[in-house]
Motif scaffolding. Sequence first.
Motif, PDB file in Angstrom:
ATOM      1  N   THR A  91       0.849  -1.176   0.000  1.00  0.00           N
ATOM      2  CA  THR A  91       0.000   0.000   0.000  1.00  0.00           C
ATOM      3  C   THR A  91       0.888   1.230   0.000  1.00  0.00           C
ATOM      4  O   THR A  91       1.580   1.511   0.980  1.00  0.00           O
ATOM      5  N   THR A 117      -6.662  -6.859   0.503  1.00  0.00           N
ATOM      6  CA  THR A 117      -7.286  -6.715   1.804  1.00  0.00           C
ATOM      7  C   THR A 117      -7.238  -8.072   2.493  1.00  0.00           C
ATOM      8  O   THR A 117      -7.358  -9.120   1.846  1.00  0.00           O
ATOM      9  N   LYS A 166      -7.950   0.763  -2.200  1.00  0.00           N
ATOM     10  CA  LYS A 166      -7.323   0.151  -1.030  1.00  0.00           C
ATOM     11  C   LYS A 166      -7.160   1.182   0.092  1.00  0.00           C
ATOM     12  O   LYS A 166      -7.463   0.908   1.261  1.00  0.00           O
ATOM     13  N   THR A 169     -10.643   2.163   1.575  1.00  0.00           N
ATOM     14  CA  THR A 169     -11.243   1.104   2.396  1.00  0.00           C
ATOM     15  C   THR A 169     -10.525   0.993   3.738  1.00  0.00           C
ATOM     16  O   THR A 169     -11.159   0.714   4.761  1.00  0.00           O
ATOM     17  N   ASN A 170      -9.221   1.243   3.752  1.00  0.00           N
ATOM     18  CA  ASN A 170      -8.511   1.271   5.032  1.00  0.00           C
ATOM     19  C   ASN A 170      -8.937   2.461   5.882  1.00  0.00           C
ATOM     20  O   ASN A 170      -8.919   2.399   7.117  1.00  0.00           O
ATOM     21  N   THR A 173     -11.853   1.233   7.679  1.00  0.00           N
ATOM     22  CA  THR A 173     -11.421   0.286   8.711  1.00  0.00           C
ATOM     23  C   THR A 173     -10.899   1.012   9.941  1.00  0.00           C
ATOM     24  O   THR A 173     -11.278   0.697  11.082  1.00  0.00           O
TER      25      THR A 173
END
Length: 281
Positions: A91, A117, A166, A169-170, A173
């Motif tokens: 990442t 992921t 990515k 989406t983190n 999270t």
Amino acid sequence: MSTLSPTHVGLLGLGIIGSRVAENLRKASHTVSVWSRTGRAVPGALATPLAVAESARVIQIFVRDDAALLEAVNAMLPALNSGHVIMNHATVTKVATLEAAQLCESAGAAFLDAPFTGSKMAAQNGKLCYYIGGSTEVLERVRSVLEASSAKILHLGAIGDAMVLKIVTNLVTSITVKALAEAAAITKGQGVPLEALKTALESNANYSTLIGMKLPAMMSGDFEAHFSLINMLKDADFARALAADSKTKTPALDCTAEAMRAGVSEGLGDLDFSVIGKLSE
């Protein structure tokens, strides 16, 4: 369907994820050459990224950040040619992703933007989900390699698009775990057992696999790294940079990043990012 028979794969980076991906590649009958910055003495270890590129045509990269990615690609350049497919799973920023792709393409090699992921246990069990940006034709050339460590492979657009997805989406999270930490702190502060919070959440619409993983860790104080705090902070900073580029405000992310930065400053960076639950106590 897989399009390649077992082949020779090169893998750069033997951290929590890379080491487990290498093992799954071997289980799938691929020959694996690896390189690690730390010089770990493991099967298939070679001295440099260049040596890996000279021995293998499919390369998977699991390094930490922009600088490490570009250093590895530049080191491999003298060996790269049209027979190579380079997949970056680290990442990193969108800028570094595009630069790495350009470097590979200048040598004639194909490149896939391929973050994933899934954390330690998903990697160990071959259940990662790869987000793919780039040519579908190139993806089919290396699908069997990715299948060795994944449950899903999602083609999501052009090079750079997968990395953006990515990162964001983190973002979700990290904010979710920060909210969970605050909920746990309030629950405990009001004298309600945290086990009751777990039971209540399990029947709530917001319950998720993430909550199911991280709340027990907060309750037990077990912060063994599945996804380290320092890496999640890195990704949060990437998301903030993307937001700044598009003039988007991110107050929830800003608060979460501040909490994670405090944890790193306290020496907790190598623990699991759910350790921010400890900071809220």
